[in-house]
Design a protein around this motif. Sequence first.
Motif, short mmCIF file in Angstrom:
data_model
loop_
_atom_site.label_atom_id
_atom_site.label_comp_id
_atom_site.label_asym_id
_atom_site.label_seq_id
_atom_site.Cartn_x
_atom_site.Cartn_y
_atom_site.Cartn_z
N VAL A 89 -8.85 7.06 7.57
CA VAL A 89 -9.30 8.33 7.72
C VAL A 89 -11.10 8.14 8.24
CG1 VAL A 89 -10.56 8.40 5.39
CG2 VAL A 89 -9.99 10.74 6.63
N GLY A 90 -11.69 7.23 8.09
CA GLY A 90 -12.95 6.85 8.50
C GLY A 90 -13.04 6.64 10.08
N GLU A 91 -11.85 6.21 10.69
CA GLU A 91 -11.76 6.02 12.18
C GLU A 91 -11.08 7.29 12.69
OE1 GLU A 91 -9.97 2.71 15.24
OE2 GLU A 91 -9.65 2.48 13.33
N PHE A 92 -10.14 7.98 11.96
CA PHE A 92 -9.51 8.91 12.69
C PHE A 92 -9.40 10.13 11.42
CE2 PHE A 92 -7.40 4.95 13.95
CZ PHE A 92 -7.62 5.19 15.14
N MET A 140 0.77 -1.23 0.07
CA MET A 140 -0.04 -0.05 0.01
C MET A 140 0.56 1.31 0.06
SD MET A 140 -3.11 -1.02 2.50
CE MET A 140 -1.94 -2.12 3.63
N SER A 141 0.26 2.17 -0.67
CA SER A 141 1.18 3.52 -0.81
C SER A 141 0.54 4.19 0.29
CB SER A 141 0.63 4.35 -2.03
OG SER A 141 -0.58 4.82 -1.80
N ILE A 142 1.38 5.47 0.77
CA ILE A 142 0.87 6.20 2.00
C ILE A 142 -0.54 6.86 1.81
CG2 ILE A 142 1.93 8.40 0.91
CD1 ILE A 142 3.05 8.81 3.87
N GLY A 143 -0.90 7.13 0.59
CA GLY A 143 -2.18 7.55 0.11
C GLY A 143 -3.11 6.64 0.54
N GLN A 144 -2.84 5.34 0.33
CA GLN A 144 -4.09 4.21 0.58
C GLN A 144 -3.98 4.01 2.06
OE1 GLN A 144 -1.97 1.33 -2.12
NE2 GLN A 144 -3.70 1.37 -3.12
N VAL A 145 -3.08 4.34 2.87
CA VAL A 145 -2.91 4.09 4.15
C VAL A 145 -3.84 5.07 4.91
CG1 VAL A 145 -1.77 4.23 6.24
CG2 VAL A 145 -0.83 3.30 4.35
N VAL A 146 -3.78 6.35 4.25
CA VAL A 146 -4.79 7.26 4.77
C VAL A 146 -6.15 7.00 4.53
CG1 VAL A 146 -5.55 9.84 4.50
CG2 VAL A 146 -3.01 9.44 4.57
N GLU A 147 -6.40 6.68 3.39
CA GLU A 147 -7.77 6.09 2.94
C GLU A 147 -8.31 5.18 4.02
OE1 GLU A 147 -7.70 5.24 -0.91
OE2 GLU A 147 -7.34 6.94 -1.94
N SER A 192 2.38 -2.09 5.01
CA SER A 192 1.79 -3.35 5.01
C SER A 192 0.51 -3.23 5.92
CB SER A 192 2.61 -4.69 5.60
OG SER A 192 3.10 -4.29 6.83
N ARG A 193 -0.16 -4.24 6.10
CA ARG A 193 -1.43 -4.32 7.24
C ARG A 193 -0.77 -4.20 8.56
NH1 ARG A 193 -5.73 -2.70 5.26
NH2 ARG A 193 -6.47 -3.29 7.25
N ALA A 194 0.48 -4.90 8.55
CA ALA A 194 0.84 -4.62 10.14
C ALA A 194 1.34 -3.13 10.33
CB ALA A 194 2.27 -5.55 10.14
N ASP A 195 1.99 -2.46 9.45
CA ASP A 195 2.25 -1.28 9.68
C ASP A 195 0.92 -0.22 9.90
OD1 ASP A 195 4.76 -1.65 8.94
OD2 ASP A 195 4.46 -1.26 6.69
N ILE A 196 -0.53 -0.55 9.26
CA ILE A 196 -1.47 0.27 9.54
C ILE A 196 -1.81 -0.10 11.01
CG2 ILE A 196 -4.09 0.19 9.17
CD1 ILE A 196 -3.18 -0.03 6.15
N GLU A 197 -1.65 -1.17 11.49
CA GLU A 197 -2.12 -1.80 12.87
C GLU A 197 -1.29 -0.84 13.66
OE1 GLU A 197 -4.75 -3.13 13.82
OE2 GLU A 197 -5.32 -3.13 11.56
N ARG A 198 -0.11 -0.72 13.40
CA ARG A 198 1.02 -0.03 14.38
C ARG A 198 0.44 1.49 14.42
NH1 ARG A 198 5.74 -2.79 16.12
NH2 ARG A 198 6.84 -0.82 16.64
N ILE A 199 0.04 2.19 13.30
CA ILE A 199 -0.45 3.41 13.24
C ILE A 199 -1.63 3.56 13.82
CG2 ILE A 199 -1.05 5.15 11.58
CD1 ILE A 199 1.00 3.97 9.44
N ARG A 200 -2.53 2.62 13.93
CA ARG A 200 -3.88 2.56 14.57
C ARG A 200 -3.44 2.40 16.03
NH1 ARG A 200 -6.18 -1.12 11.77
NH2 ARG A 200 -7.82 0.22 10.92
#
Length: 256
Positions: free
Chosen positions: A37-40, A27-34, A70-78
């Motif tokens: 963004v619904g939760e944050f 995933m790109s950084i823009g896809q991570v924001v997408e 990755s999905r793991a990166d997104i979970e760390r950010i979350r």
Amino acid sequence: MSSAVRARHEQSAPEPWPRGVPRDPVMSIGQVVEALVGEFPAITVSKIRFLEEQGLVSPTRSGSGYRKYSRADIERIRFVLIQQRDSYAPLKIIGDQLRALDAGHDVEVAPTARVVTSEGHVVVPPNRPSLPARDLADLTGTDLGTLERYARFGLITPDLAGYFPSRCVQVVQLLLTLEQEGVDARNLRPVRSGAERNADLIDQTVSSQRSRQRAGDLERATSRATELGELVADLHREMLRVSLAQLNGTSRQPSR
């Protein structure tokens, strides 16, 4: 360390947190924001870049230098965003929690305030910057008269619409506890005044960084203000302990 020993060490080291989550960098950084963004709603590309600068997330770099998550990166950010939102934790503390999770330890997450309803809508204070007086009273188990008294003493301040900052939940709870211990709330105004002076001091310290308007500077300044606030609070607590110890020492001095 020999290559064989290093290999055994890497095999025995626990997988970084979160475990069992896909780590394919797709995933790109823009896809991570997408995705977030619904939760944050306040999440931005600059916010994610700032978290990377702070070592809280480490995306993979493609051959052309683009960040891939990755999905793991997104979970760390979350995890970081939830801790900031729900417990107001500074990034240093959140970083320590992530390192503990990486090492295989459990981390105690601060509980959020209980849910109440206001005019038929669900309200969770950490997700809202401000609260009406009725919600604040419900969350703290007090009444509107007590809140009006605290406001009259200058301990909490509503805006023109009568809404209070959501952080006032903790303030009111502490005021109620102090009153139960026999402290007259009207004598606590100097505590509020001191907090405001300290906030002005911190704001002046970080204002030059905040005014640069470069990507990530606002996040960096906000994080630094939070860190400085924690340090000032620690300093106040230790100075109070010193003063109390001196008072107790004086009270034990024999009269002459």
